[in-house]
Design a protein around this motif. Structure first.
Motif, PDB file in Angstrom:
ATOM      1  N   LEU A 341       0.851  -1.198   0.000  1.00 30.39           N
ATOM      2  CA  LEU A 341       0.000   0.000   0.000  1.00 30.39           C
ATOM      3  C   LEU A 341       0.890   1.252   0.000  1.00 30.39           C
ATOM      4  CD1 LEU A 341      -2.810  -1.025   2.548  1.00 30.39           C
ATOM      5  CD2 LEU A 341      -2.729  -1.363   0.074  1.00 30.39           C
ATOM      6  N   LYS A 342       2.049   1.128  -0.644  1.00 30.86           N
ATOM      7  CA  LYS A 342       3.024   2.230  -0.650  1.00 30.86           C
ATOM      8  C   LYS A 342       3.377   2.640  -2.073  1.00 30.86           C
ATOM      9  CE  LYS A 342       3.107   1.531   3.764  1.00 30.86           C
ATOM     10  NZ  LYS A 342       4.228   0.995   4.502  1.00 30.86           N
ATOM     11  N   LYS A 343       2.360   2.737  -2.893  1.00 35.74           N
ATOM     12  CA  LYS A 343       2.606   3.147  -4.269  1.00 35.74           C
ATOM     13  C   LYS A 343       2.917   4.644  -4.315  1.00 35.74           C
ATOM     14  CE  LYS A 343       0.459   3.060  -8.808  1.00 35.74           C
ATOM     15  NZ  LYS A 343      -0.800   3.395  -9.477  1.00 35.74           N
ATOM     16  N   HIS A 344       3.826   4.997  -5.202  1.00 38.59           N
ATOM     17  CA  HIS A 344       4.166   6.411  -5.366  1.00 38.59           C
ATOM     18  C   HIS A 344       2.912   7.200  -5.739  1.00 38.59           C
ATOM     19  CE1 HIS A 344       6.014  10.100  -6.212  1.00 38.59           C
ATOM     20  NE2 HIS A 344       6.292   9.927  -7.474  1.00 38.59           N
ATOM     21  N   GLY A 345       2.689   8.298  -5.036  1.00 42.62           N
ATOM     22  CA  GLY A 345       1.533   9.134  -5.331  1.00 42.62           C
ATOM     23  C   GLY A 345       0.335   8.850  -4.428  1.00 42.62           C
ATOM     24  N   GLU A 346       0.378   7.738  -3.714  1.00 38.83           N
ATOM     25  CA  GLU A 346      -0.726   7.411  -2.808  1.00 38.83           C
ATOM     26  C   GLU A 346      -0.269   7.611  -1.366  1.00 38.83           C
ATOM     27  OE1 GLU A 346      -3.675   6.513  -3.856  1.00 38.83           O
ATOM     28  OE2 GLU A 346      -3.100   6.400  -5.980  1.00 38.83           O
ATOM     29  N   ALA A 347      -1.221   7.988  -0.505  1.00 40.65           N
ATOM     30  CA  ALA A 347      -0.880   8.097   0.911  1.00 40.65           C
ATOM     31  C   ALA A 347      -0.626   6.689   1.462  1.00 40.65           C
ATOM     32  CB  ALA A 347      -2.025   8.748   1.672  1.00 40.65           C
ATOM     33  N   PRO A 348       0.490   6.486   2.195  1.00 39.75           N
ATOM     34  CA  PRO A 348       0.786   5.155   2.724  1.00 39.75           C
ATOM     35  C   PRO A 348      -0.383   4.601   3.542  1.00 39.75           C
ATOM     36  CG  PRO A 348       2.655   6.617   3.042  1.00 39.75           C
ATOM     37  CD  PRO A 348       1.537   7.467   2.517  1.00 39.75           C
ATOM     38  N   GLY A 349      -0.770   3.365   3.247  1.00 43.23           N
ATOM     39  CA  GLY A 349      -1.845   2.722   4.002  1.00 43.23           C
ATOM     40  C   GLY A 349      -3.242   2.922   3.427  1.00 43.23           C
ATOM     41  N   ASP A 350      -3.381   3.791   2.440  1.00 44.53           N
ATOM     42  CA  ASP A 350      -4.714   4.024   1.861  1.00 44.53           C
ATOM     43  C   ASP A 350      -5.070   2.939   0.853  1.00 44.53           C
ATOM     44  OD1 ASP A 350      -5.000   6.298   3.316  1.00 44.53           O
ATOM     45  OD2 ASP A 350      -5.246   7.655   1.601  1.00 44.53           O
ATOM     46  N   ILE A 413       6.207   4.044   6.908  1.00 48.76           N
ATOM     47  CA  ILE A 413       5.053   4.150   7.804  1.00 48.76           C
ATOM     48  C   ILE A 413       4.750   5.631   7.967  1.00 48.76           C
ATOM     49  CG2 ILE A 413       4.360   3.996  10.206  1.00 48.76           C
ATOM     50  CD1 ILE A 413       5.495   1.367  10.471  1.00 48.76           C
ATOM     51  N   CYS A 414       3.482   5.962   7.973  1.00 49.44           N
ATOM     52  CA  CYS A 414       3.143   7.375   7.992  1.00 49.44           C
ATOM     53  C   CYS A 414       1.747   7.568   8.572  1.00 49.44           C
ATOM     54  CB  CYS A 414       3.201   7.841   6.541  1.00 49.44           C
ATOM     55  SG  CYS A 414       2.658   9.483   6.234  1.00 49.44           S
ATOM     56  N   CYS A 415       1.587   8.540   9.461  1.00 51.47           N
ATOM     57  CA  CYS A 415       0.261   8.832   9.996  1.00 51.47           C
ATOM     58  C   CYS A 415      -0.472   9.753   9.013  1.00 51.47           C
ATOM     59  CB  CYS A 415       0.389   9.514  11.354  1.00 51.47           C
ATOM     60  SG  CYS A 415       1.033  11.190  11.213  1.00 51.47           S
ATOM     61  N   PRO A 416      -1.769   9.989   9.203  1.00 53.40           N
ATOM     62  CA  PRO A 416      -2.489  10.839   8.241  1.00 53.40           C
ATOM     63  C   PRO A 416      -2.054  12.310   8.271  1.00 53.40           C
ATOM     64  CG  PRO A 416      -4.016   9.457   9.471  1.00 53.40           C
ATOM     65  CD  PRO A 416      -2.680   9.347  10.152  1.00 53.40           C
ATOM     66  N   GLY A 417      -1.465  12.742   9.404  1.00 56.56           N
ATOM     67  CA  GLY A 417      -0.916  14.091   9.473  1.00 56.56           C
ATOM     68  C   GLY A 417      -1.953  15.192   9.282  1.00 56.56           C
ATOM     69  N   SER A 428       2.348  14.911   6.745  1.00 57.57           N
ATOM     70  CA  SER A 428       3.221  13.751   6.563  1.00 57.57           C
ATOM     71  C   SER A 428       2.993  13.080   5.202  1.00 57.57           C
ATOM     72  CB  SER A 428       3.054  12.755   7.704  1.00 57.57           C
ATOM     73  OG  SER A 428       1.818  12.871   8.333  1.00 57.57           O
ATOM     74  N   ILE A 429       1.760  13.114   4.708  1.00 56.99           N
ATOM     75  CA  ILE A 429       1.482  12.470   3.422  1.00 56.99           C
ATOM     76  C   ILE A 429       2.248  13.180   2.298  1.00 56.99           C
ATOM     77  CG2 ILE A 429      -0.349  12.040   1.736  1.00 56.99           C
ATOM     78  CD1 ILE A 429      -2.224  11.469   4.129  1.00 56.99           C
ATOM     79  N   ASP A 430       2.264  14.518   2.359  1.00 53.91           N
ATOM     80  CA  ASP A 430       3.035  15.325   1.395  1.00 53.91           C
ATOM     81  C   ASP A 430       4.512  14.958   1.397  1.00 53.91           C
ATOM     82  OD1 ASP A 430       1.529  17.011   0.007  1.00 53.91           O
ATOM     83  OD2 ASP A 430       2.151  18.840   1.082  1.00 53.91           O
ATOM     84  N   VAL A 431       5.051  14.807   2.602  1.00 54.70           N
ATOM     85  CA  VAL A 431       6.469  14.490   2.714  1.00 54.70           C
ATOM     86  C   VAL A 431       6.733  13.081   2.164  1.00 54.70           C
ATOM     87  CG1 VAL A 431       8.401  14.193   4.313  1.00 54.70           C
ATOM     88  CG2 VAL A 431       6.759  16.034   4.665  1.00 54.70           C
ATOM     89  N   ALA A 432       5.786  12.170   2.407  1.00 54.10           N
ATOM     90  CA  ALA A 432       5.934  10.820   1.850  1.00 54.10           C
ATOM     91  C   ALA A 432       6.035  10.903   0.328  1.00 54.10           C
ATOM     92  CB  ALA A 432       4.753   9.942   2.269  1.00 54.10           C
ATOM     93  N   LYS A 433       5.217  11.747  -0.260  1.00 56.30           N
ATOM     94  CA  LYS A 433       5.255  11.895  -1.721  1.00 56.30           C
ATOM     95  C   LYS A 433       6.601  12.463  -2.171  1.00 56.30           C
ATOM     96  CE  LYS A 433       0.297  12.214  -2.403  1.00 56.30           C
ATOM     97  NZ  LYS A 433      -0.885  13.083  -2.476  1.00 56.30           N
TER      98      LYS A 433
END
Lengths: 556, 162
Positions: A341-350, A413-417, A428-433
């Motif tokens: 669930l860690k595809k580029h462009g998606e929020a981790p876990g979504d 791993i990333c919270c919804p932020g 945090s989702i932005d930074v994941a991207k």
């Protein structure tokens, strides 16, 4: 998996009715916001930045495909067609309407699910190893004990108004994929001198703003005493845990204030005094529970299938997926498959409703109709025949669920932020991207080996940043988002808390800072087998600090 | 007239606390420290006494004197206070107290089921709570996973357990 009987089903149905009435009283003005808050929280309902958030319990991460389809239905019917899998093996919905939450709970109850104790100052979802039952290295399947603890903890009359939340994790493997050292109570299965099962008990672990690793308070607890001992720990905590300051209310603070020795003495004393009144766990009950988790009917598959990784299929994308997203199974001819669930462009876990439905169909065909949720925010098909792997890969790839990055840097791993949570300082989702975009070269990631990045939007540490090999914490500075970086943390083998490398960095420099850390690692590492975190342990954080802060960084 | 719930019925509150005037048919509830001090000074009356304990009070100090008591009031000063549940459980189970055990304070109907399971048999609720409607909350659940003092629910019996 566990199946509800009449008692279990009655209990969740009655909980739905109770919550429906509580919601009605709140909407009618009979309950104030202050009075409704503890009632809704203990049923997983938060009031978030933009809308309520409902957290649904997935006990020890195990889901049937019937349940997964219901999660898809809920996403479609009551939310914006997606759900967010969390680091505690649960799922969260970010956009339900408050007045429809009772209907969601009724839908969940129809498939033996609930949101009981997914938040609030009570005993939360019991978490465990996502490879339970299939891992070659486990002592015994931990899930029967998880279910026993889940039932004991559900609507517990004495322990429903604790000083603070209380998290219990169970593991049966030396690799400890359940991270029991960062839980209020950790339970490790052990074999006694006669081969009997017992438990090592840890207490006082937790992250948040005061990260502490749990201490062993009992080396070996006989199986029959499991619930009596938990009762003793909870009673000592309920009576003496601090209630005057929310930031000092977790059991870790009590344990630190008393000292591990004195805390242990009090628990043992309470255990002896309360044992005759506490529930005893009979061997027949464990046996009955074990029956629910009996291995599926594996077929005898001969050994002639070529071993994974020994030859190339001629398709590099498939080979990479096979190598990174599948794991050894204890039964010959089967493989454990990770659903990324860690595809580029998606929020981790979504995950979207459509993806959930499609994955349920796949799991019905190739993995005995069961799916697991990991605390790294991925899913697992645990029992996949090797012969079906090429087809499984094609289907997952078409669904966007086959990014071959499990265990690599972008398996974050990333919270919804800030995007959802009213506590967060950081997007945090932005930074994941940003990190995904910077590290999109898979060969480079593979060369780096396992690097765990864990990111939290605030110091409540839902993203477990303290135990990331690289941890990222969002901090607010004069209304701007900044990020504090730690390195050297680990959830296992042995667990460790990361060290802060220095002043926090602005948002646009997070990926660049990580690149510099990795540069030092690549320069310093002793061969391919020394992981990033091992190198940090060996050489310390100074070389990393020097590189990160040497020139243009506008550190503040 | 102040009312409480006792054994699932609404009755007049017969307890009076420090600073309140006693009246016919009422009894004074002493703070636990005062009760213990009076015992120590040999001033305890022969008749059954009523005491009030707060969240931080240790029930252990009452244990030797339970035969003298016919009412213990446990205070819940604010929403979310949970120590009283353990106090009740210990008084009933470990120390075998059989007299009246009352929960008093910031309590809403939503807590009644748990409180009764822990051994409380009378309830002095938040004055804003609707007492008549609250009576239904004892039946919020007809089943439970844990043993409790309240015998009206069906408890999951663990196979082989006593």
């Amino acid at each position: 998996m566990y199946r509800y009987d009449h008692i279990d089903q009655t209990l969740v149905n009655e909980r739905v009715a109770q919550f429906r009435d509580q919601t009605r009283r709140f909407l009618a003005g009979e309950l104030s916001e202050d009075e409704f808050r503890p009632l809704r929280l203990r049923n997983g309902l938060y009031i978030q930045r933009y809308a309520p958030m409902l957290r649904v319990s997935i006990p020890y991460g195990l889901l049937s495909t019937v349940q997964l389809r219901m999660l898809a239905h809920i996403a479609r019917t009551y939310d914006r067609d997606y759900g967010h899998f969390t680091t505690r093996q649960n799922i969260q919905y970010n956009w339900p309407a408050l007045e429809r939450v009772p209907d969601i709970l009724a839908d969940l109850a129809s498939v033996q699910m609930h949101a009981i104790q997914t938040s609030g100052n009570c005993i939360r979802n019991i978490t465990s190893d996502h490879l339970a039952g299939v891992a070659p290295d486990e002592i015994a399947d931990p899930r029967p004990y998880c279910e026993i603890i889940r039932q004991w903890a559900a609507l517990h009359p004495e322990f429903s108004y604790l000083p603070r939340k209380f998290k219990i994790a169970v593991t049966a493997s030396p690799a400890d994929r359940a991270a029991v050292e960062i839980h209020d109570v950790g339970v490790r299965l052990r074999r006694g001198s006669k081969g009997e099962i017992g438990f090592e008990i840890l207490a006082g672990g937790g992250l948040g703003r005061t990260p502490i690793l749990g201490k062993v308070i009992r080396r070996f607890l006989p199986e029959a005493d499991l619930l009596a001992y938990l009762t003793a720990i909870l009673r000592v905590y309920n009576r003496y845990g601090r209630r005057d300051n929310i930031h000092k209310a977790r059991i870790k603070i009590l344990l630190r204030a008393l000292g591990a020795e004195e805390f242990t003495r009090q628990v043992e004393q309470e255990f002896r005094a309360g044992r005759e009144f506490a529930p005893s766990l009979a061997a027949q009950e464990v046996e009955r529970m074990r029956g629910f988790f009996a291995p599926p009917l594996y077929q005898a598959i001969d050994d002639s299938t070529p071993a994974i990784g020994t030859s190339s299929s001629g398709n590099p994308a498939y080979d990479a997926w096979l190598r990174y997203n599948t794991r050894r199974h204890k039964v010959t001819g089967y493989r454990v498959v990770f659903v990324s669930l860690k595809k580029h462009g998606e929020a981790p876990g979504d995950m979207s409703g459509e993806q959930m439905d499609a994955l349920a169909g796949l799991a019905d065909r190739v993995s005995f109709g069961l799916v697991r949720v990991t605390h790294d925010q991925n899913l697992v098909l645990a029992d996949v025949p090797q012969s079906t792997l090429p087809g499984v890969w094609r289907e997952l790839d078409a669904l966007g669920l086959a990014t071959p990055n499990i265990g690599t840097l972008t398996d974050m791993i990333c919270c919804p932020g800030l995007d959802f949570c009213s506590l967060a300082n950081a997007g945090s989702i932005d930074v994941a991207k940003q990190i995904h975009a910077r590290f999109d070269d898979l060969d480079y990631l593979y060369d780096l080996g396992p690097v765990e990045i864990k990111m939290s939007g605030c110091m409540n540490a839902c993203g477990h940043h303290h135990i990331g090999h690289i941890g990222i914490l969002g901090v607010d500075k004069h209304g701007k988002e900044w990020y504090q970086i730690t390195i050297g943390g680990s959830s296992t083998g042995p667990a460790a808390l990361g060290e802060v490398i220095g002043p926090s960095v602005p948002k646009d420099q997070v990926a660049d800072t990580i690149a510099r850390l990795l540069e030092v690692y690549v320069r310093e590492r002793l061969g391919d087998h020394e992981r990033f975190v091992d190198a940090v342990r060996r050489i310390g954080i100074e070389p990393f600090q020097e590189r990160v802060y040497e020139t243009h960084h506008s550190a503040a | 007239m102040r009312r409480i719930i006792r054994r699932r019925e609404l009755v007049a509150d017969d307890a009076r606390y420090a600073g309140e005037e006693s009246a016919p048919g009422t009894r004074m509830v002493q703070p636990v420290a005062q009760f213990i001090a009076a015992l120590g000074a040999g001033q305890a009356s022969g008749s059954a006494a009523a005491v009030l304990i707060g969240p931080a009070d240790e029930v252990e100090v009452l244990a030797p004197h339970l035969a003298r008591l016919n009412l213990i009031v446990v205070e819940f000063p604010k929403i979310g206070e949970g120590r009283g549940y353990s106090q009740a459980r210990m008084l009933r189970q470990r120390y075998g107290y059989t007299g009246e055990l009352r929960a008093r304070g910031a309590i809403k109907r939503d807590q009644l089921f748990f409180l009764a399971r822990c051994g409380f048999d009378s309830f002095d609720l938040d004055p804003a709570e609707d007492l008549q409607a609250s009576l239904g909350s004892f039946n919020d659940f007809s089943v439970a996973y844990q043993d409790g003092s309240d015998a009206v629910v069906q408890v999951r019996r663990r196979a082989g357990a006593a």
